[in-house]
Write a protein that holds these residues in place. Structure first.
Motif, short mmCIF file in Angstrom:
data_model
loop_
_atom_site.label_atom_id
_atom_site.label_comp_id
_atom_site.label_asym_id
_atom_site.label_seq_id
_atom_site.Cartn_x
_atom_site.Cartn_y
_atom_site.Cartn_z
N LEU A 80 117.59 -74.32 -30.62
CA LEU A 80 116.27 -73.22 -29.50
C LEU A 80 116.29 -72.23 -30.07
N SER A 81 117.22 -71.31 -30.47
CA SER A 81 117.18 -70.10 -31.00
C SER A 81 115.72 -69.26 -31.78
N ASN A 82 115.60 -70.53 -32.20
CA ASN A 82 114.23 -70.31 -33.78
C ASN A 82 112.62 -70.31 -32.97
N SER A 83 113.20 -71.01 -31.62
CA SER A 83 111.79 -71.30 -30.95
C SER A 83 110.90 -69.75 -31.13
N SER A 84 109.32 -69.67 -30.39
CA SER A 84 109.04 -68.95 -30.50
C SER A 84 109.17 -68.18 -29.21
N ASP A 85 108.99 -69.62 -28.63
CA ASP A 85 109.18 -69.23 -27.06
C ASP A 85 110.58 -68.03 -26.26
N VAL A 86 111.49 -68.86 -27.08
CA VAL A 86 112.88 -67.63 -26.71
C VAL A 86 112.75 -67.19 -27.51
N LYS A 87 112.56 -67.01 -28.61
CA LYS A 87 111.95 -65.07 -29.02
C LYS A 87 111.42 -64.75 -28.26
#
Length: 259
Positions: A80-87
């Motif tokens: 999940l840390s690599n999702s564009s939204d989280v980033k």
């Protein structure tokens, strides 16, 4: 036999060296360290909000940080840390933190002085004046409507009754009452007309402002109750800080190349 003593000393040295490193960690979760500095930061934040630094608080913070680490490790495991939204959210959070640090550093290097606060207070007192006025008004769109209201008032109609038609809904239901205020509280054409009235008088002609046409009645005048410097010092300091920050931001914006 002589080699045994240095060996024991070496073991002790390693043990002593390991103690500070271990003390730097609050806990270790699945092999990953949680630094004590993270807990210290949370304690600092919470005590600044009025909480007491107690063993109970530190214990609760420790449990919170352990739970966070467990959840973070699971989130990383799921990618999940690599999702564009989280980033994107992380970048916004990072910007907020860094900007707060920049503002704090700027205000620390450019503090509002007591002399600045006193000068602003003196300016406020001069603008406020030494009198307060208790006025009523009726606000309408057209000059002829205001003139008609003045004629009715001269004929004996109560101001409070006519005030019900005022565009100023905040005061209309209360007979047009504006309560006690200094002239600086109103736009200049209004305040100029108000201070020219005698107690109980009504404006002979409509008073035009950007809001429309006013009919004003002066109920009473009294000496102004100006707050002391100490009473308003925090508010003045905050306002001056905001001015400094706005000027600083505008200065940086002028230097920036925005395409």
């Amino acid at each position: 036999m002589t080699f045994k003593k240095p060996a024991r000393l070496l073991v002790l040295l390693f043990a002593v060296a390991a103690i500070p490193a271990f003390a730097q960690n609050l806990a270790v979760v699945n092999g990953k360290n949680i630094p004590s500095s993270r807990a210290d930061l949370m304690v600092k934040q919470m005590t600044s909000q009025g909480q007491q630094d107690t063993p109970q608080l530190r214990g609760a913070i420790k449990e919170e940080l352990i739970n966070r680490e467990i959840l973070m490790q699971e989130a990383d495991k799921q990618g999940l840390s690599n999702s564009s939204d989280v980033k994107a959210q992380l970048e916004l959070a990072r910007q907020s933190i860094v900007i707060r640090a920049l503002i704090g550093d700027y205000l620390k290097k450019n503090p509002v002085s007591d002399a600045d606060i006193k000068a602003e207070y003196d300016k406020f007192k001069a603008q406020a004046g030494d009198k307060e006025y208790h006025a009523r008004h009726i606000l309408v769109d057209k000059e002829e409507d205001a003139k008609a209201i003045i004629a009715k008032l001269k004929a004996g109609t109560k101001f409070e009754d006519l005030a019900k038609q005022s565009k100023d809904t905040g005061s209309a239901a209360n007979g047009g009452d504006l309560d006690w205020a200094t002239p600086a509280s109103f736009v200049k054409p209004f305040s100029d007309a108000m201070v020219a009235l005698k107690k109980g008088d009504i404006t002979e002609t409509p008073v035009k402002t950007q809001f429309g046409y006013h009919v004003i009645k002066l109920e009473d005048v009294r000496a102004a109750k100006v707050p002391t410097l100490e009473e308003v010092k925090p508010q003045i300091a905050e306002a001056l800080q905001q001015k400094k920050l706005q000027a600083y931001q505008e200065e940086l914006r002028k230097k920036a190349k925005v395409q």
